[in-house]
Design a protein around this motif. Structure first.
Motif, PDB file in Angstrom:
ATOM      1  N   GLY A   1      17.274 -13.598   6.026  1.00 59.15           N
ATOM      2  CA  GLY A   1      18.174 -12.790   5.217  1.00 59.15           C
ATOM      3  C   GLY A   1      18.232 -13.309   3.803  1.00 59.15           C
ATOM      4  O   GLY A   1      17.635 -14.343   3.466  1.00 59.15           O
ATOM      5  N   PRO A   2      18.985 -12.617   2.916  1.00 61.58           N
ATOM      6  CA  PRO A   2      18.992 -12.964   1.489  1.00 61.58           C
ATOM      7  C   PRO A   2      20.084 -13.948   1.090  1.00 61.58           C
ATOM      8  O   PRO A   2      20.509 -13.963  -0.066  1.00 61.58           O
ATOM      9  CB  PRO A   2      19.210 -11.598   0.839  1.00 61.58           C
ATOM     10  N   VAL A   3      20.589 -14.749   2.043  1.00 64.43           N
ATOM     11  CA  VAL A   3      21.627 -15.739   1.751  1.00 64.43           C
ATOM     12  C   VAL A   3      20.973 -17.108   1.656  1.00 64.43           C
ATOM     13  O   VAL A   3      20.372 -17.591   2.628  1.00 64.43           O
ATOM     14  CB  VAL A   3      22.718 -15.734   2.841  1.00 64.43           C
ATOM     15  N   LEU A   4      21.091 -17.724   0.479  1.00 60.36           N
ATOM     16  CA  LEU A   4      20.439 -19.005   0.217  1.00 60.36           C
ATOM     17  C   LEU A   4      21.510 -20.074  -0.020  1.00 60.36           C
ATOM     18  O   LEU A   4      22.340 -19.954  -0.924  1.00 60.36           O
ATOM     19  CB  LEU A   4      19.534 -18.892  -1.009  1.00 60.36           C
ATOM     20  N   ALA A   5      21.519 -21.105   0.812  1.00 59.54           N
ATOM     21  CA  ALA A   5      22.475 -22.204   0.667  1.00 59.54           C
ATOM     22  C   ALA A   5      21.966 -23.186  -0.385  1.00 59.54           C
ATOM     23  O   ALA A   5      20.809 -23.609  -0.339  1.00 59.54           O
ATOM     24  CB  ALA A   5      22.673 -22.908   2.003  1.00 59.54           C
ATOM     25  N   VAL A   6      22.828 -23.552  -1.335  1.00 61.64           N
ATOM     26  CA  VAL A   6      22.459 -24.457  -2.426  1.00 61.64           C
ATOM     27  C   VAL A   6      23.149 -25.799  -2.211  1.00 61.64           C
ATOM     28  O   VAL A   6      24.356 -25.851  -1.955  1.00 61.64           O
ATOM     29  CB  VAL A   6      22.861 -23.867  -3.789  1.00 61.64           C
ATOM     30  N   ARG A   7      22.377 -26.867  -2.345  1.00 62.16           N
ATOM     31  CA  ARG A   7      22.929 -28.210  -2.147  1.00 62.16           C
ATOM     32  C   ARG A   7      22.439 -29.102  -3.282  1.00 62.16           C
ATOM     33  O   ARG A   7      21.268 -29.464  -3.325  1.00 62.16           O
ATOM     34  CB  ARG A   7      22.497 -28.754  -0.792  1.00 62.16           C
ATOM     35  N   PRO A   8      23.322 -29.477  -4.201  1.00 63.81           N
ATOM     36  CA  PRO A   8      22.906 -30.378  -5.288  1.00 63.81           C
ATOM     37  C   PRO A   8      22.680 -31.797  -4.776  1.00 63.81           C
ATOM     38  O   PRO A   8      23.261 -32.222  -3.760  1.00 63.81           O
ATOM     39  CB  PRO A   8      24.093 -30.330  -6.256  1.00 63.81           C
ATOM     40  N   TYR A   9      21.836 -32.553  -5.470  1.00 60.97           N
ATOM     41  CA  TYR A   9      21.634 -33.966  -5.145  1.00 60.97           C
ATOM     42  C   TYR A   9      21.463 -34.732  -6.448  1.00 60.97           C
ATOM     43  O   TYR A   9      21.068 -34.178  -7.486  1.00 60.97           O
ATOM     44  CB  TYR A   9      20.423 -34.156  -4.229  1.00 60.97           C
ATOM     45  N   ALA A  10      21.757 -36.021  -6.388  1.00 59.99           N
ATOM     46  CA  ALA A  10      21.641 -36.871  -7.576  1.00 59.99           C
ATOM     47  C   ALA A  10      20.277 -37.540  -7.637  1.00 59.99           C
ATOM     48  O   ALA A  10      19.586 -37.483  -8.656  1.00 59.99           O
ATOM     49  CB  ALA A  10      22.755 -37.914  -7.586  1.00 59.99           C
ATOM     50  N   ARG A  11      19.878 -38.189  -6.544  1.00 56.21           N
ATOM     51  CA  ARG A  11      18.605 -38.890  -6.478  1.00 56.21           C
ATOM     52  C   ARG A  11      17.753 -38.296  -5.361  1.00 56.21           C
ATOM     53  O   ARG A  11      18.275 -37.746  -4.391  1.00 56.21           O
ATOM     54  CB  ARG A  11      18.833 -40.389  -6.216  1.00 56.21           C
ATOM     55  N   LEU A  12      16.447 -38.450  -5.494  1.00 56.37           N
ATOM     56  CA  LEU A  12      15.548 -37.881  -4.493  1.00 56.37           C
ATOM     57  C   LEU A  12      15.793 -38.495  -3.123  1.00 56.37           C
ATOM     58  O   LEU A  12      15.657 -37.812  -2.104  1.00 56.37           O
ATOM     59  CB  LEU A  12      14.090 -38.081  -4.908  1.00 56.37           C
ATOM     60  N   ASP A  13      16.168 -39.762  -3.064  1.00 55.62           N
ATOM     61  CA  ASP A  13      16.459 -40.395  -1.778  1.00 55.62           C
ATOM     62  C   ASP A  13      17.563 -39.637  -1.038  1.00 55.62           C
ATOM     63  O   ASP A  13      17.524 -39.516   0.195  1.00 55.62           O
ATOM     64  CB  ASP A  13      16.890 -41.844  -1.986  1.00 55.62           C
ATOM     65  N   GLU A  14      18.547 -39.147  -1.773  1.00 58.81           N
ATOM     66  CA  GLU A  14      19.627 -38.378  -1.164  1.00 58.81           C
ATOM     67  C   GLU A  14      19.090 -37.086  -0.560  1.00 58.81           C
ATOM     68  O   GLU A  14      19.476 -36.694   0.553  1.00 58.81           O
ATOM     69  CB  GLU A  14      20.683 -38.071  -2.228  1.00 58.81           C
ATOM     70  N   ALA A  15      18.187 -36.428  -1.266  1.00 61.18           N
ATOM     71  CA  ALA A  15      17.606 -35.177  -0.766  1.00 61.18           C
ATOM     72  C   ALA A  15      16.744 -35.418   0.457  1.00 61.18           C
ATOM     73  O   ALA A  15      16.812 -34.669   1.444  1.00 61.18           O
ATOM     74  CB  ALA A  15      16.788 -34.504  -1.873  1.00 61.18           C
ATOM     75  N   THR A  16      15.906 -36.459   0.432  1.00 58.79           N
ATOM     76  CA  THR A  16      15.027 -36.715   1.578  1.00 58.79           C
ATOM     77  C   THR A  16      15.831 -37.143   2.802  1.00 58.79           C
ATOM     78  O   THR A  16      15.468 -36.821   3.936  1.00 58.79           O
ATOM     79  CB  THR A  16      13.979 -37.780   1.237  1.00 58.79           C
TER      80      THR A  16
ATOM     81  N   PHE B   1      18.847 -36.071   3.495  1.00 59.71           N
ATOM     82  CA  PHE B   1      19.410 -34.828   4.020  1.00 59.71           C
ATOM     83  C   PHE B   1      18.369 -34.060   4.821  1.00 59.71           C
ATOM     84  O   PHE B   1      18.640 -33.584   5.934  1.00 59.71           O
ATOM     85  CB  PHE B   1      19.933 -33.963   2.869  1.00 59.71           C
ATOM     86  N   LEU B   2      17.161 -33.933   4.291  1.00 63.09           N
ATOM     87  CA  LEU B   2      16.102 -33.212   4.997  1.00 63.09           C
ATOM     88  C   LEU B   2      15.761 -33.893   6.321  1.00 63.09           C
ATOM     89  O   LEU B   2      15.491 -33.227   7.324  1.00 63.09           O
ATOM     90  CB  LEU B   2      14.854 -33.105   4.122  1.00 63.09           C
ATOM     91  N   ALA B   3      15.789 -35.213   6.339  1.00 64.85           N
ATOM     92  CA  ALA B   3      15.470 -35.942   7.570  1.00 64.85           C
ATOM     93  C   ALA B   3      16.513 -35.693   8.655  1.00 64.85           C
ATOM     94  O   ALA B   3      16.216 -35.810   9.846  1.00 64.85           O
ATOM     95  CB  ALA B   3      15.369 -37.434   7.285  1.00 64.85           C
ATOM     96  N   GLY B   4      17.734 -35.337   8.259  1.00 62.25           N
ATOM     97  CA  GLY B   4      18.780 -35.061   9.230  1.00 62.25           C
ATOM     98  C   GLY B   4      18.754 -33.660   9.791  1.00 62.25           C
ATOM     99  O   GLY B   4      19.498 -33.347  10.732  1.00 62.25           O
ATOM    100  N   LEU B   5      17.901 -32.794   9.247  1.00 62.27           N
ATOM    101  CA  LEU B   5      17.767 -31.430   9.758  1.00 62.27           C
ATOM    102  C   LEU B   5      16.745 -31.395  10.885  1.00 62.27           C
ATOM    103  O   LEU B   5      15.944 -32.322  11.046  1.00 62.27           O
ATOM    104  CB  LEU B   5      17.305 -30.490   8.638  1.00 62.27           C
ATOM    105  N   PRO B   6      16.751 -30.321  11.686  1.00 60.24           N
ATOM    106  CA  PRO B   6      15.621 -30.131  12.605  1.00 60.24           C
ATOM    107  C   PRO B   6      14.324 -30.049  11.807  1.00 60.24           C
ATOM    108  O   PRO B   6      14.343 -29.855  10.585  1.00 60.24           O
ATOM    109  CB  PRO B   6      15.944 -28.785  13.279  1.00 60.24           C
ATOM    110  N   ALA B   7      13.209 -30.210  12.465  1.00 57.54           N
ATOM    111  CA  ALA B   7      11.928 -30.086  11.777  1.00 57.54           C
ATOM    112  C   ALA B   7      11.884 -28.761  11.024  1.00 57.54           C
ATOM    113  O   ALA B   7      12.334 -27.723  11.519  1.00 57.54           O
ATOM    114  CB  ALA B   7      10.784 -30.163  12.779  1.00 57.54           C
TER     115      ALA B   7
END
Length: 499
Positions: free
Chosen positions: A379-394, A396-402
């Motif tokens: 669908g056309p709903v996009l969740a936005v999540r800001p991050y400060a450092r790339l380590d924070e983003a990675t 977060f991604l590691a905590g999601l399902p594959a």
């Protein structure tokens, strides 16, 4: 049990499409041999006989079948576009870009690759095979079943079909029940260009899958959701039928502070909002470095207006939800976070249940355990999540399902490499989004919760074939060490050779 085979010579009574002049001109080849009224066991017997005849073992026969398939895709392109429009209201442009073009690329690649694939791969022989020539050959699996996904109802059938035919198999296609007009057009195409013992199309509900898998096919390819994959896995287990599946999962986009923001916005809007996000691997969550968040949001708004005009509702390219259930699901996703200002905000751009219209939307403050972040959105709903450092983003991604896919935008090569190495996903693209579907040399598959196995290109040929050890021995000489009777001398030599 009632089941319908779409390969029947009878015209379906509820068809929204009259027979075309091309159908009429084709005559008996369109009608083809009918399998209506036969049960799945009878169809299985016909396909087994066809396989036993060796008709599709030669590379020339496989290439000829692929050329017929290509001719069929080209000949039915306009009618397939009409079918997609009837099923989903999807315009022709995204259908050609996301479904027809990848299918044609795949067929063209296979036509060139299949002769070499059939020849096998030479490997070194061991000392015990002195003077022998050794190969690894790929042999067809036999009878394979291919399930398509409703979000890509043509490509999800045609790409694995081409791979299975190129690998030398007989195929049963199972189109999505949510796309009846598209299923009928695929059936007409198959009926015109293939005998049902080579390629058949069957439709129906759960009872059809039970009957089909009760015949113990040699392999099942499933493209769909997790619940359907579990059903197929349980049915396949009864006859120990091997299977592979794409079950889908969330896809993510990431925009780092050094990215080309205008380019990233254009590619993200295309990947996410084409046909209102109802395509596989459309990003569901957008990670943005805080330092460029406002610039990214402004670029997304500008690109949205460029692509769909000031009122996406009036754009033929934006699309509607395919069902009332899809509309409700997007309403639930909207309610899962806080809406960000995005796109026109007047009353003409609000969700409309009757019209099944959901506007492009950005939300933030979504809880980490929300299904919005953990499931494929469609669908056309996009969740936005800001991050400060790339380590924070990675992290977060590691905590999601594959992930089904990650689309990361950065101009730093080392950062892109790091994301490729650390992300668990079916695809990782740097500075691009969703274009891997059009490259027949790249696998299309999943990992972990998103599925196992892959189609397209070399991966597809591997999925629909099995390795076979092959060797041609020499009459020139035998090494006596391997033959009885044993002796102290032979033991001594062996121990010396393999110490």
């Amino acid at each position: 049990m009632t089941q319908t085979s779409a390969t029947s010579s009878a015209q379906p009574s509820a068809s929204p499409f009259p027979s075309s002049p091309a159908d009429a001109a084709a005559g008996a080849s369109v009608a083809g041999p009918s399998v209506i009224g036969e049960d799945m066991a009878a169809l299985a017997a016909r396909q087994k006989s066809f396989i036993a005849s060796g008709a599709v073992l030669p590379s020339g026969a496989r290439v000829d079948a692929l050329r017929r398939l290509r001719e069929g895709v080209q000949g039915y392109r306009d009618r397939l576009a009409d079918a997609i429009r009837a099923d989903y209201g999807r315009p022709e442009h995204p259908f050609l870009v996301r479904e027809v073009v990848p299918a044609l690329h795949e067929i063209d690649w296979l036509i060139k690759a299949v002769p070499g694939f059939c020849g096998g791969r030479r490997v070194l022989s061991s000392l015990g095979q002195f003077k022998a020539r050794s190969y690894v050959r790929r042999q067809p699996l036999g009878r394979v079943v291919v399930h398509g996904h409703w979000a890509d109802p043509f490509r999800s059938l045609l790409v694995p079909l081409a791979d299975a035919v190129g690998a030398g198999n007989a195929v049963v296609l199972r189109p999505s029940a949510e796309a009846p007009a598209t299923a009928e057009m695929v059936a007409r195409l198959v009926r015109q260009y293939f005998e049902p013992e080579h390629v058949a199309v069957v439709t129906g509900g759960a009872e059809t899958d039970e009957a089909l898998l009760a015949t113990a096919p040699d392999f099942v390819w499933y493209d769909g959701d997790t619940r359907g994959a579990r059903t197929i896995a349980a049915l396949a287990a009864r006859t120990l039928t091997p299977y592979a599946a794409i079950t889908g999962g969330p896809s993510a986009a990431l925009v780092h502070g050094d990215a080309d923001i205008a380019m990233a916005a254009r590619r993200i809007v295309w990947a996410k909002f084409l046909h209102a996000g109802q395509l596989r691997a459309a990003p569901d969550v957008l990670l943005v470095q805080r330092t460029v968040l406002d610039r990214v949001l402004d670029a997304l708004r500008a690109e949205l207006e460029r692509a769909f005009g000031p009122q996406p509702r009036a754009s033929a390219d934006f699309g509607r939800m395919v069902s009332a259930a899809g509309f409700v699901r997007q309403a639930e996703r909207l309610a899962a976070g806080r809406a960000l200002p995005f796109g026109p905000g007047d009353s003409q751009n609000q969700p409309d249940r009757e019209a099944l219209y959901v506007p492009p939307a950005l939300i933030t403050d979504v809880p980490d355990d929300s299904p919005v972040l953990r499931e494929e959105g469609f669908g056309p709903v996009l969740a936005v999540r800001p991050y400060a450092r790339l380590d924070e983003a990675t992290a977060f991604l590691a905590g999601l399902p594959a992930l089904t896919a990650l689309y990361a935008f950065t101009t730093a090569h080392a950062r892109g490499e790091r994301l490729m190495e650390t992300t668990r996903a079916g695809a990782v693209l740097i500075n691009d989004a969703a274009t891997h579907f059009a490259n027949p040399r790249l696998p299309q598959g999943g990992v972990g919760e998103t599925g196992h196995g892959a189609v397209a290109g070399p991966a597809g040929l591997t999925t629909f074939s099995a390795p076979c050890a092959a060797a041609v021995g020499s009459n020139f000489f035998d090494i006596p060490l391997r033959f009885a009777p044993g002796s102290d001398l032979k033991l001594k030599v062996l121990k010396r050779l393999y110490r």
